[in-house]
Structures are given as structure tokens and as C-alpha cells.
Scaffold this motif. Structure first.
Motif, PDB file in Angstrom:
ATOM      1  N   GLY A  35       0.817  -1.216   0.000  1.00 13.00           N
ATOM      2  CA  GLY A  35       0.000   0.000   0.000  1.00 13.00           C
ATOM      3  C   GLY A  35       0.844   1.257   0.000  1.00 13.00           C
ATOM      4  N   LEU A  36       1.889   1.261   0.816  1.00 12.62           N
ATOM      5  CA  LEU A  36       2.779   2.426   0.847  1.00 12.62           C
ATOM      6  C   LEU A  36       3.550   2.559  -0.456  1.00 12.62           C
ATOM      7  CD1 LEU A  36       4.326   2.469   4.449  1.00 12.62           C
ATOM      8  CD2 LEU A  36       2.604   3.983   3.484  1.00 12.62           C
ATOM      9  N   TRP A  37       3.952   1.400  -1.022  1.00 15.60           N
ATOM     10  CA  TRP A  37       4.680   1.456  -2.293  1.00 15.60           C
ATOM     11  C   TRP A  37       3.790   2.058  -3.381  1.00 15.60           C
ATOM     12  CZ3 TRP A  37       9.101   1.979  -4.415  1.00 15.60           C
ATOM     13  CH2 TRP A  37       9.242   1.787  -5.784  1.00 15.60           C
ATOM     14  N   SER A  45       4.889  10.080  -9.903  1.00 16.67           N
ATOM     15  CA  SER A  45       4.579  10.076 -11.345  1.00 16.67           C
ATOM     16  C   SER A  45       5.256   8.918 -12.078  1.00 16.67           C
ATOM     17  CB  SER A  45       4.988  11.405 -11.978  1.00 16.67           C
ATOM     18  OG  SER A  45       4.347  12.476 -11.333  1.00 16.67           O
ATOM     19  N   GLY A  46       5.342   7.780 -11.413  1.00 18.71           N
ATOM     20  CA  GLY A  46       5.895   6.592 -12.052  1.00 18.71           C
ATOM     21  C   GLY A  46       7.407   6.517 -12.105  1.00 18.71           C
ATOM     22  N   ASP A  47       8.103   7.493 -11.543  1.00 17.30           N
ATOM     23  CA  ASP A  47       9.571   7.477 -11.519  1.00 17.30           C
ATOM     24  C   ASP A  47      10.023   6.519 -10.419  1.00 17.30           C
ATOM     25  OD1 ASP A  47      12.280   7.916 -11.136  1.00 17.30           O
ATOM     26  OD2 ASP A  47      12.131  10.104 -11.234  1.00 17.30           O
ATOM     27  N   GLU A  48      10.660   5.416 -10.819  1.00 13.82           N
ATOM     28  CA  GLU A  48      11.040   4.346  -9.894  1.00 13.82           C
ATOM     29  C   GLU A  48      11.955   4.832  -8.758  1.00 13.82           C
ATOM     30  OE1 GLU A  48      10.634   0.213  -8.994  1.00 13.82           O
ATOM     31  OE2 GLU A  48       9.882   1.146 -10.819  1.00 13.82           O
ATOM     32  N   SER A  53      12.527   6.603  -2.971  1.00 20.87           N
ATOM     33  CA  SER A  53      12.831   7.641  -1.987  1.00 20.87           C
ATOM     34  C   SER A  53      11.569   8.019  -1.203  1.00 20.87           C
ATOM     35  CB  SER A  53      13.405   8.865  -2.703  1.00 20.87           C
ATOM     36  OG  SER A  53      13.638   9.895  -1.792  1.00 20.87           O
ATOM     37  N   LYS A  54      10.467   8.186  -1.913  1.00 21.89           N
ATOM     38  CA  LYS A  54       9.203   8.556  -1.263  1.00 21.89           C
ATOM     39  C   LYS A  54       8.726   7.418  -0.362  1.00 21.89           C
ATOM     40  CE  LYS A  54       5.818  11.331  -0.567  1.00 21.89           C
ATOM     41  NZ  LYS A  54       6.030  12.561   0.188  1.00 21.89           N
ATOM     42  N   TYR A  55       8.895   6.169  -0.812  1.00 24.35           N
ATOM     43  CA  TYR A  55       8.498   5.017  -0.011  1.00 24.35           C
ATOM     44  C   TYR A  55       9.233   5.029   1.331  1.00 24.35           C
ATOM     45  CZ  TYR A  55       8.051   0.350   1.851  1.00 24.35           C
ATOM     46  OH  TYR A  55       7.819  -0.703   2.707  1.00 24.35           O
ATOM     47  N   ILE A  56      10.520   5.312   1.277  1.00 27.01           N
ATOM     48  CA  ILE A  56      11.311   5.334   2.511  1.00 27.01           C
ATOM     49  C   ILE A  56      10.745   6.373   3.478  1.00 27.01           C
ATOM     50  CG2 ILE A  56      13.593   5.891   3.470  1.00 27.01           C
ATOM     51  CD1 ILE A  56      14.767   4.623   0.864  1.00 27.01           C
ATOM     52  N   GLU A  57      10.444   7.558   2.973  1.00 25.64           N
ATOM     53  CA  GLU A  57       9.861   8.607   3.825  1.00 25.64           C
ATOM     54  C   GLU A  57       8.520   8.161   4.406  1.00 25.64           C
ATOM     55  OE1 GLU A  57       9.497  12.331   1.771  1.00 25.64           O
ATOM     56  OE2 GLU A  57      11.555  12.251   1.045  1.00 25.64           O
ATOM     57  N   LEU A  58       7.666   7.588   3.554  1.00 27.42           N
ATOM     58  CA  LEU A  58       6.344   7.143   4.009  1.00 27.42           C
ATOM     59  C   LEU A  58       6.456   6.027   5.040  1.00 27.42           C
ATOM     60  CD1 LEU A  58       4.415   7.122   0.604  1.00 27.42           C
ATOM     61  CD2 LEU A  58       4.067   8.713   2.505  1.00 27.42           C
ATOM     62  N   ARG A  59       7.401   5.111   4.840  1.00 29.45           N
ATOM     63  CA  ARG A  59       7.555   3.998   5.776  1.00 29.45           C
ATOM     64  C   ARG A  59       8.089   4.478   7.115  1.00 29.45           C
ATOM     65  NH1 ARG A  59       5.927   0.393   8.682  1.00 29.45           N
ATOM     66  NH2 ARG A  59       7.257  -1.394   9.094  1.00 29.45           N
ATOM     67  N   VAL A  60       9.004   5.445   7.112  1.00 27.21           N
ATOM     68  CA  VAL A  60       9.491   6.020   8.373  1.00 27.21           C
ATOM     69  C   VAL A  60       8.321   6.673   9.111  1.00 27.21           C
ATOM     70  CG1 VAL A  60      10.939   7.841   9.369  1.00 27.21           C
ATOM     71  CG2 VAL A  60      11.912   6.253   7.708  1.00 27.21           C
TER      72      VAL A  60
END
Length: 144
Positions: A35-37, A45-48, A53-60
Motif C-alpha cells: 500500500g505504501l509502495w 509520477s511513475g519514476d522508480e 525515496s518517497k516510499y522510505i519517507e512514508l515507511r518512516v
């Protein structure tokens, strides 16, 4: 007073470092919250690389939220005359009774599977407790 502020800031930085380390370990193991991914990917915008990087922030942030809920649960249980240690000990005892440990003769994989099952059971129990707290707070807000 300034010294207390500096100490608190240092503690927060160390906690943040630890949280990022936990997330890095999860990623290395391939333990990704889907879900976070998906959220990170959509916000990137689909940039892997940007999504990672955003996933790491969201998971923290997610780990911080989990910590907040756990502390709220501790306060809730202690407010009712219980202790979290008693609840955890009972839960652990129930898990062990329901899932006896494999004998020493069994393969390492069986023991690893057992440890993973225990961890999953503890996580499921923690989530149930968090959900109960959420429901109680929702009821309390509805009556006030």
C-alpha cells in the motif's frame, strides 16, 4: 533550558536514524508494504527512483505512527489497571502453547518458520490492539 532542547533534538535525530535503518533493512529483505509502495509510486509520477525515496519517507512516518499507537495502547491498558507486560506475557504464552517449538532434531528451516510464525502472531495481536483503541476513540468522539 537550551541544553534540554539540544538533548531532545539529538535524541530525535538518533531515533530517526534508527527508523531509516529499519526501513533499509526491510527493503534489503524485500519486505515492502504494498500500500505504501503504491502511494509512493503514484506520488512520484511513475519514476522508480523517486518512488523508492518517497516510499522510505512514508515507511518512516508509518513506523512513527505505529509507535504512537503503541504508546497510546500502553496508556489505555495501564489506565484500566492492567500492565502491558502482563498482556504481552499472556499473548506470548498463548502463542507458544498453540505453536509448540520444533524439536532440536528438526531442520533449521523449521525453526526459522516457527520464529517467523511467532513474529507474525505478535504483529497480528498488536494490530488488533491498535484497532480496538481506534474503535474506542471513534466511539468516544461520537459521544462527546
Amino acid at each position: 533550558m537550551f541544553q534540554k532542547f539540544r538533548i531532545k533534538a539529538a535524541i530525535n535525530r538518533l531515533i530517526e536514524e534508527r527508523l531509516y535503518g529499519i526501513v533499509a533493512g526491510e527493503i534489503a529483505k524485500g519486505d515492502i508494504r504494498q500500500g505504501l509502495w503504491a502511494k509512493a509510486f503514484s506520488q512520484s509520477s511513475g519514476d522508480e527512483q523517486a518512488a523508492k525515496s518517497k516510499y522510505i519517507e512514508l515507511r518512516v512516518d508509518s513506523l512513527r505512527d505505529e509507535s504512537t499507537l503503541i504508546h497510546a495502547l500502553i496508556e489505555e491498558f495501564e489506565g484500566n489497571g492492567n500492565t502491558v507486560e502482563t498482556e504481552f506475557e499472556q499473548t506470548t504464552e498463548d502463542i507458544i502453547l498453540q505453536n509448540p517449538e520444533p524439536s532440536e532434531v528438526e531442520e533449521k528451516s523449521a525453526k526459522d518458520e516457527y520464529q517467523n510464525k511467532l513474529a507474525e502472531e505478535r504483529e497480528a495481536h498488536r494490530k488488533k490492539l491498535a484497532f480496538k483503541l481506534f474503535q474506542k476513540e471513534k466511539r468516544d468522539r461520537g459521544t462527546s
